[in-house]
Scaffold this motif. Sequence first.
Motif, short mmCIF file in Angstrom:
data_model
loop_
_atom_site.label_atom_id
_atom_site.label_comp_id
_atom_site.label_asym_id
_atom_site.label_seq_id
_atom_site.Cartn_x
_atom_site.Cartn_y
_atom_site.Cartn_z
N LYS A 246 0.74 -1.26 0.09
CA LYS A 246 -0.05 0.21 -0.01
C LYS A 246 0.79 1.20 0.03
O LYS A 246 0.52 2.39 -0.41
CB LYS A 246 -1.02 0.01 1.22
N GLU A 247 2.07 1.08 0.92
CA GLU A 247 2.78 2.52 0.82
C GLU A 247 4.30 2.13 0.32
O GLU A 247 5.01 1.91 1.15
CB GLU A 247 2.86 2.91 2.47
N TYR A 252 4.46 5.81 5.44
CA TYR A 252 3.29 5.80 6.47
C TYR A 252 3.29 4.28 6.90
O TYR A 252 3.84 3.39 6.31
CB TYR A 252 2.03 6.14 5.67
N ASP A 254 1.98 1.91 10.74
CA ASP A 254 0.66 1.89 11.91
C ASP A 254 1.63 1.49 13.21
O ASP A 254 3.08 0.94 12.99
CB ASP A 254 -0.18 0.53 11.73
N THR A 269 -2.68 0.85 15.91
CA THR A 269 -3.61 1.68 14.93
C THR A 269 -3.78 0.81 13.61
O THR A 269 -3.38 -0.15 13.37
CB THR A 269 -2.61 2.97 14.52
N VAL A 270 -4.69 1.46 12.82
CA VAL A 270 -5.11 0.70 11.63
C VAL A 270 -4.84 2.09 10.45
O VAL A 270 -4.97 3.17 10.88
CB VAL A 270 -6.41 0.23 11.53
N GLY A 271 -4.99 1.56 9.23
CA GLY A 271 -4.84 2.56 7.96
C GLY A 271 -3.75 3.25 7.92
O GLY A 271 -3.79 4.40 6.97
N GLN A 272 -2.68 2.93 8.15
CA GLN A 272 -1.30 3.30 7.99
C GLN A 272 -1.36 5.00 8.35
O GLN A 272 -0.72 5.74 7.64
CB GLN A 272 -0.78 3.25 6.54
N SER A 273 -1.61 5.35 9.33
CA SER A 273 -1.80 6.67 9.81
C SER A 273 -0.72 7.34 10.63
O SER A 273 -0.78 8.51 11.16
CB SER A 273 -2.96 6.71 10.97
N PRO A 309 -6.87 11.96 7.56
CA PRO A 309 -7.43 11.10 6.77
C PRO A 309 -6.86 11.36 5.18
O PRO A 309 -7.03 12.86 4.68
CB PRO A 309 -8.63 10.98 6.91
#
Length: 427
Positions: A246-247, A252, A254, A269-273, A309
């Motif tokens: 994804k990245e 980015y 988690d 965490t989730v979503g590579q934030s 986001p």
Amino acid sequence: MSCKNLVKAVSAVISILIIILLIGCKTTSESKHKSKQGKWISKRVITFTPIVGGVGLINEDGTNEHYLQLPEKKDRRWSGLGPIFPDKMHCLLTSYDNYSIVANVTGKMFNRLWKYNLSTGELTELITKERPADQVFCAALLSDGQHMLCSVSTENHKNQVLYLTDMDGKEWKLISGQEFIYGIEVNHSETRIAFHIASEGYTINTTNMEGNDRKHVAGKEGHLFFGPEWSPNDQWLAYLDCDTKKEPSHHYADLCIGRPDGSEHRMVTVGQSQYFGTAYGAKEHRGGGSNTTSWTPDGKYLIYSKLSPGAHHDAAYKPELGNHLENVFSPESAKGGCSINLLDPFSGKEIPVTQYQEGKWDFRGVVSPDGKSLVYTSAKVAGRGEIYLCHIDGTENKFLTAGKDGLGADFSRWLDVIVKEDSQLAK
């Protein structure tokens, strides 16, 4: 009184006066010697790295900003202050000859390690007896002040292995295999070492101080696990998980925690934030570097550089340009921003420290040893890196420095030192 007794009495008085005079001279001499030595004071300061290189220091109140006066040499670059020696009077510095990003990643660079006196500026070169390779980096100083763990790059940077050595480099003990190891952290009791291995897809591992009893903590195909940090009680490791599919730019990730014996791994965490591979700065003076996490001194929270986001840094990813060159300055690509939060890894509770603003990126937050303050880097799109300080609850947020000549600063850290009261650092 007879003449004989009078002579004895006078002689006794003279003897006493001579003794008093000698004692007085000795005391005066000792006082002068002590005054020449000067007094020693304990102090907490902040160190940072100017974007143009070198080492900067500043007080918590923003006073006494200064830069170490280090020997200049063509093609030489000095890194930021390394670990502090146990006496708190010395630190470790690293200098690089033939410095460049390309030379660094290809292993075509020579570095030196130095012991630096924080009061006098005296430099003593370390690892002078034997060197297993051109690139030898100090990964950790041990509490005896006589030994350190060193990362050693071999075979044109194909491998980076871990050694235990003395300060002179007379004794070298290999405590890893032929692999690419870095992100090395020793636990507080100095019984185990945590690190990530880049030669097998970036996994988190631990071993004892002899290099035995290795434990696999986290790893997954297509994921880059990075930067283990021991909790204050040594019961947990915190680290990053970058999903490389994804990245692919590695910017980015988690946050995760895991048991040092490999018995448990948790996604926090989730979503590579989490902002991971920072990219910022003006075109002429770019900044960057991995932004990991750390624990607060009480072990309750992790430092979370939280992306908004859909956030995107100010660089375009062009893999065809090669390793460490593929992120090209592209301010039109930037959107969103990043703020710093405290994150309870067990309950998920978040406490904002800095406030989110569009186009502003706050990262590399480090909590003071007493847990009361936080120092961090902040940069606006295409803007310089700046060092800020605030209370741990986010109040009293203030600008500290933009580095030498105002061109940018990054990588701030807290230092508890002991220095002479007449030294530059003590002001």
